[in-house]
Each structure stands twice: as C-alpha cells, then as structure tokens.
Design an enzyme around this catalytic site. Structure first.
Site, PDB file in Angstrom:
ATOM      1  N   HIS A   1       0.871  -1.204   0.000  1.00  0.00           N
ATOM      2  CA  HIS A   1       0.000   0.000   0.000  1.00  0.00           C
ATOM      3  C   HIS A   1       0.891   1.231   0.000  1.00  0.00           C
ATOM      4  O   HIS A   1       1.504   1.571   1.013  1.00  0.00           O
ATOM      5  CB  HIS A   1      -0.906   0.004   1.234  1.00  0.00           C
ATOM      6  CG  HIS A   1      -1.856   1.184   1.259  1.00  0.00           C
ATOM      7  ND1 HIS A   1      -3.207   1.034   1.499  1.00  0.00           N
ATOM      8  CD2 HIS A   1      -1.660   2.507   1.084  1.00  0.00           C
ATOM      9  CE1 HIS A   1      -3.786   2.219   1.465  1.00  0.00           C
ATOM     10  NE2 HIS A   1      -2.871   3.143   1.217  1.00  0.00           N
TER      11      HIS A   1
ATOM     12  N   HIS B 117       1.621   5.389  -1.729  1.00  0.00           N
ATOM     13  CA  HIS B 117       1.275   6.570  -2.536  1.00  0.00           C
ATOM     14  C   HIS B 117       2.556   7.141  -3.125  1.00  0.00           C
ATOM     15  O   HIS B 117       3.459   7.536  -2.381  1.00  0.00           O
ATOM     16  CB  HIS B 117       0.581   7.627  -1.682  1.00  0.00           C
ATOM     17  CG  HIS B 117      -0.688   7.126  -1.080  1.00  0.00           C
ATOM     18  ND1 HIS B 117      -1.909   7.229  -1.720  1.00  0.00           N
ATOM     19  CD2 HIS B 117      -0.921   6.468   0.088  1.00  0.00           C
ATOM     20  CE1 HIS B 117      -2.843   6.671  -0.959  1.00  0.00           C
ATOM     21  NE2 HIS B 117      -2.273   6.198   0.141  1.00  0.00           N
TER      22      HIS B 117
ATOM     23  N   LYS C 238      -9.249  -0.120  -6.207  1.00  0.00           N
ATOM     24  CA  LYS C 238      -9.311   0.527  -4.898  1.00  0.00           C
ATOM     25  C   LYS C 238     -10.636   1.261  -4.705  1.00  0.00           C
ATOM     26  O   LYS C 238     -11.053   2.040  -5.563  1.00  0.00           O
ATOM     27  CB  LYS C 238      -8.149   1.528  -4.769  1.00  0.00           C
ATOM     28  CG  LYS C 238      -8.068   2.272  -3.451  1.00  0.00           C
ATOM     29  CD  LYS C 238      -7.704   1.354  -2.290  1.00  0.00           C
ATOM     30  CE  LYS C 238      -7.820   2.058  -0.939  1.00  0.00           C
ATOM     31  NZ  LYS C 238      -6.685   2.907  -0.618  1.00  0.00           N
TER      32      LYS C 238
ATOM     33  N   HIS D 162     -10.489   1.446   1.446  1.00  0.00           N
ATOM     34  CA  HIS D 162     -10.288   2.436   2.514  1.00  0.00           C
ATOM     35  C   HIS D 162     -11.540   2.301   3.376  1.00  0.00           C
ATOM     36  O   HIS D 162     -12.604   2.803   3.013  1.00  0.00           O
ATOM     37  CB  HIS D 162     -10.130   3.855   1.962  1.00  0.00           C
ATOM     38  CG  HIS D 162      -9.906   4.845   3.067  1.00  0.00           C
ATOM     39  ND1 HIS D 162      -8.684   5.424   3.318  1.00  0.00           N
ATOM     40  CD2 HIS D 162     -10.740   5.297   4.039  1.00  0.00           C
ATOM     41  CE1 HIS D 162      -8.788   6.198   4.386  1.00  0.00           C
ATOM     42  NE2 HIS D 162     -10.022   6.147   4.834  1.00  0.00           N
TER      43      HIS D 162
ATOM     44  N   HIS E 176      -4.726  -0.487   5.650  1.00  0.00           N
ATOM     45  CA  HIS E 176      -4.310   0.299   6.823  1.00  0.00           C
ATOM     46  C   HIS E 176      -5.275   0.165   8.004  1.00  0.00           C
ATOM     47  O   HIS E 176      -5.865   1.136   8.445  1.00  0.00           O
ATOM     48  CB  HIS E 176      -4.056   1.764   6.454  1.00  0.00           C
ATOM     49  CG  HIS E 176      -5.104   2.463   5.614  1.00  0.00           C
ATOM     50  ND1 HIS E 176      -6.456   2.333   5.824  1.00  0.00           N
ATOM     51  CD2 HIS E 176      -4.971   3.330   4.576  1.00  0.00           C
ATOM     52  CE1 HIS E 176      -7.092   3.077   4.947  1.00  0.00           C
ATOM     53  NE2 HIS E 176      -6.227   3.687   4.171  1.00  0.00           N
TER      54      HIS E 176
ATOM     55  N   ASP F   6       1.425   2.596   3.542  1.00  0.00           N
ATOM     56  CA  ASP F   6       0.579   3.780   3.348  1.00  0.00           C
ATOM     57  C   ASP F   6       1.426   5.051   3.400  1.00  0.00           C
ATOM     58  O   ASP F   6       0.942   6.109   3.815  1.00  0.00           O
ATOM     59  CB  ASP F   6      -0.562   3.831   4.373  1.00  0.00           C
ATOM     60  CG  ASP F   6      -1.618   4.873   4.003  1.00  0.00           C
ATOM     61  OD1 ASP F   6      -1.692   5.264   2.824  1.00  0.00           O
ATOM     62  OD2 ASP F   6      -2.354   5.310   4.910  1.00  0.00           O
TER      63      ASP F   6
HETATM   64  N1  LIG Z   1      -3.547   7.690   4.599  1.00  0.00           N
HETATM   65  C1  LIG Z   1      -3.632   8.990   4.493  1.00  0.00           C
HETATM   66  O1  LIG Z   1      -3.773   9.670   5.510  1.00  0.00           O
HETATM   67  N2  LIG Z   1      -3.552   9.620   3.304  1.00  0.00           N
HETATM   68  C2  LIG Z   1      -3.505   9.024   2.004  1.00  0.00           C
HETATM   69  C3  LIG Z   1      -4.822   8.516   1.552  1.00  0.00           C
HETATM   70  C4  LIG Z   1      -5.260   7.227   2.222  1.00  0.00           C
HETATM   71  O2  LIG Z   1      -4.569   6.216   2.180  1.00  0.00           O
HETATM   72  O3  LIG Z   1      -6.343   7.203   2.804  1.00  0.00           O
HETATM   73  C5  LIG Z   1      -2.984  10.058   0.994  1.00  0.00           C
HETATM   74  O4  LIG Z   1      -3.090   9.820  -0.205  1.00  0.00           O
HETATM   75  O5  LIG Z   1      -2.449  11.097   1.422  1.00  0.00           O
HETATM   76 ZN   LIG Z   2      -3.203   5.135   1.519  1.00  0.00          ZN
HETATM   77 ZN   LIG Z   3      -6.740   5.151   2.743  1.00  0.00          ZN
END
Ligand SMILES: NC(=O)N[C@@H](CC(=O)O)C(=O)O
Ligand SMILES: [Zn+2]
Ligand SMILES: [Zn+2]
Length: 342
Positions: free
Chosen positions: A13, A15, A99, A136, A174, A246
């Site tokens: 997971h 970003h 997702k 999510h 998460h 995450d």
């Molecule tokens: N986890 C977070 O707090 N932020 C994530 C989005 C997500 O995973 O929900 C993001 O893209 O910034």
């Molecule tokens: Zn995330």
């Molecule tokens: Zn998320």
C-alpha cells in the site's frame, strides 16, 4: 540480535504521487522494496487501464538506474466504473487490484464511490475474474465519531459486501482497530495491511505537547488498546496480515496548515521502523513473513528471491527531505532509529 537478513520485501500500500513529487519519493521505496501496490488517488484519479498504463510508464521512467523496482498498478473505483474496465484490467497483467474510496473519506477521494450498491455489477465481475478489491474502510458520515469510522464501516458496509460477494478477494487497507483485526480473523477471503505508524503510536502522539500534524493520517491513530491488537496481529504469523506502509507524502506547508492534509511519510525508513516494532514485541523472527511472504501469497505473485540486510546501526532520521514546494517531513523526523538497511 545485531543483524537481520531477510527476503527483499514489497510494500502492499503506497502513494507515489506524480511529477516532481514522484521523482522525489520513488528512490526511497525502490531502495527498500522490490514491488509496491501503487494507490490510484491522483488528481484526477487513475480510473482506466489506459490511465494505469500511462502512470506506470511515468513511474518506470523515474525508477533509479540499476533498480529493478516494479510498480503494481490499481484502478480507482467510481460510481461509473464498468465491468468491462475491470475485466480489461485483469487481462492487462499490470493492474493488480481495484481501490474503493468512499467519496470524501480521505486525500483525493472526491471521485470515490457515493453508493456502493451502484457498483454491484463491477464487484461481481471482479469476483469472477478474481481481481482483488482494496478498501479504505471508513464511513464518511460526519455524524459518526472520527474514531469509530472504521468500526462502523465494517458493520454497515463490509459485512453486507462480504455476504453478497463471498468469492471476491478483499484487502482491508491500513487497519487501525481491534474490530478490524477480529473481522479479518473471522472472515474468509479477506486480508489486511498494517502501517508502521499504527503499530508504533496511539492517538496520544497527535497531541504530545501540542498539535503534531505529521502524525495525522487516515484512518486516524486510535487508542493504545487498538495499537496492541494490531501489534499482536502483525507479529502473530497469521498470513492474513501483511506489510503496507501507506507512505503518503504531502509537502510540509500542506501538513502544517490551519487544515492540514492526512498522511505520514515512511518510505525512507519503513523497514527500519517495522524492525523496531517487531523487535520490541520480541518477534523479529516473524518480520520476514509479514514483510516478504504473505503479501505476494495473497496477490498470487512469486515471492522475491533477493535478500536484504538490516544491522543495528543507530542513525538520525532527517528533519526534512527534498520535495516540491516546501520539503517533506518524514515520520519521526529528527529522531534516532536503531536499525539500518545496509
Ligand atoms: N492515509 C492517508 O492519511 N492519506 C492518504 C490517503 C489514504 O490512504 O487514505 C494520501 O493519499 O495522502
Ligand atoms: Zn493510503
Ligand atoms: Zn486510505
């Protein structure tokens, strides 16, 4: 133990963002992990196989020389995603999951699903072609207390979803509560990712001496009893729980703001953080399977064969990393950490 050699892990997971931000963060992940499930919440989101193919090319172009890092792509489910799109996604080989963000639940989720019942045909198609659904798992109802949104999501949406599509493989992303741990343990065809921050901290850290925005992520950190339940799950050796950082970079100025963004940045030092957590729980022997085996097993991908080594060599986490606009503050910035990847 002073030295730990394990199979190279993957991040299930992550970003990565896009453009200059992507270039700033990708080397950190590529250094630690062989593969990562890349989240599709760009602006605009990655909604089609064509979007995912183009994004994948931009990621591959930013991979440092000599790195073999492989991005595993995801599609962003919307009210309008068609069954044909997910069937094409499965056939593409490079899209590994879809997702689901409830509209408005988190960063860049405005295109998310407003009513899951609109997605029945797509979810049925995903079950048929065996393309996993990543959740999510939080309700967005402002009447629901922010600390209860995961638990209420499970009761209100996930239990009916599980009953309606029993063969659909699901990852509850998460996870942050004992309720999520119990649900995953007692339900078929479902696994969960666990972040370093939810293993390390309870919600107290958000207000340690003042308001600390770099610990704000969604789902928000919970009470200590929940952290302990996550720790128990992660170190139990149960294959339903595996690593997903995450890691979610936001520029310093958008975190340190009157309405700061949600997301913690851990790609720089994720493995070291997990190692510290597992050592603290006397479970370093369980780290390799959590980090390197259970994820690929769930996704039906081969385990990595290369190895990496961590040694006990304390180092200081930088106060800030280069990032567009105003720099990036990593999780536990400025603090000392005991493990170091060689
Ligand atoms: N986890 C977070 O707090 N932020 C994530 C989005 C997500 O995973 O929900 C993001 O893209 O910034
Ligand atoms: Zn995330
Ligand atoms: Zn998320």
């Amino acid at each position: 133990m002073e030295k730990l050699t394990i199979t190279r892990p993957d991040d299930w997971h992550l970003h990565l963002r896009d453009g200059e931000a992507l270039k700033a963060v990708l080397p950190h992940t590529a250094h630690q992990f062989a593969r990562a499930i890349v989240m599709p919440n760009l602006k605009p989101p990655v909604r089609s196989v064509a979007d995912a193919a183009a994004y994948r090319e931009r990621i591959l172009a930013a991979v440092p020389a000599r790195s073999q890092f492989e991005p595993l792509m995801t599609l962003y489910l919307t009210d309008n995603t068609s069954p044909e799109e997910v069937i094409a996604a499965k056939a593409s080989q490079f899209v590994k999951a879809v997702k689901y963000y409830p509209a408005g639940a988190t960063t860049n989720s405005d295109f998310g699903v407003t009513d899951i019942s609109r997605c029945d045909a797509v979810l049925a198609a995903m079950g048929q072609v065996d393309l996993p659904l990543l959740l999510h798992g939080e309700v967005t109802d402002r009447q629901v207390d922010i600390f209860d949104r995961e638990k209420v999501f499970i009761e209100k949406y996930l239990i009916p979803l599980r009953e309606k599509f029993p063969q659909l493989r699901i990852v509850l992303e998460h996870i942050t509560t004992s309720d999520a741990v119990e649900f995953v343990l007692s339900t078929n065809n479902i696994a969960a990712t666990i972040t370093p921050q939810h293993l390390l901290f309870s919600r107290n850290i958000l207000f340690q001496g003042g308001i600390c925005p770099h610990y704000y992520c969604l789902p928000i950190l919970k009470r200590e009893e929940h952290r302990l339940a996550l720790l128990q799950a992660a170190t139990s050796g149960n294959p339903k729980f595996f690593l997903g950082t995450d890691s979610a970079p936001h520029a310093r100025n958008s975190k340190e703001s009157s309405c700061g963004c949600a997301g913690c940045y851990s790609a720089l030092h994720a493995l070291e953080l997990y190692a510290e957590v597992f050592e603290g729980a006397n479970a370093l022997d369980k780290l390799e399977a959590f980090a390197s085996f259970y994820g690929p097993d769930f996704y039906q991908l081969p385990r990595n064969t290369e190895q990496i080594t961590l040694t006990k060599t304390p180092w200081r986490i930088p106060a800030e990393l280069p990032f567009p606009e105003s720099g990036l503050v990593p999780l536990r910035a400025g603090e000392e950490i005991t493990w170091q990847m060689v």
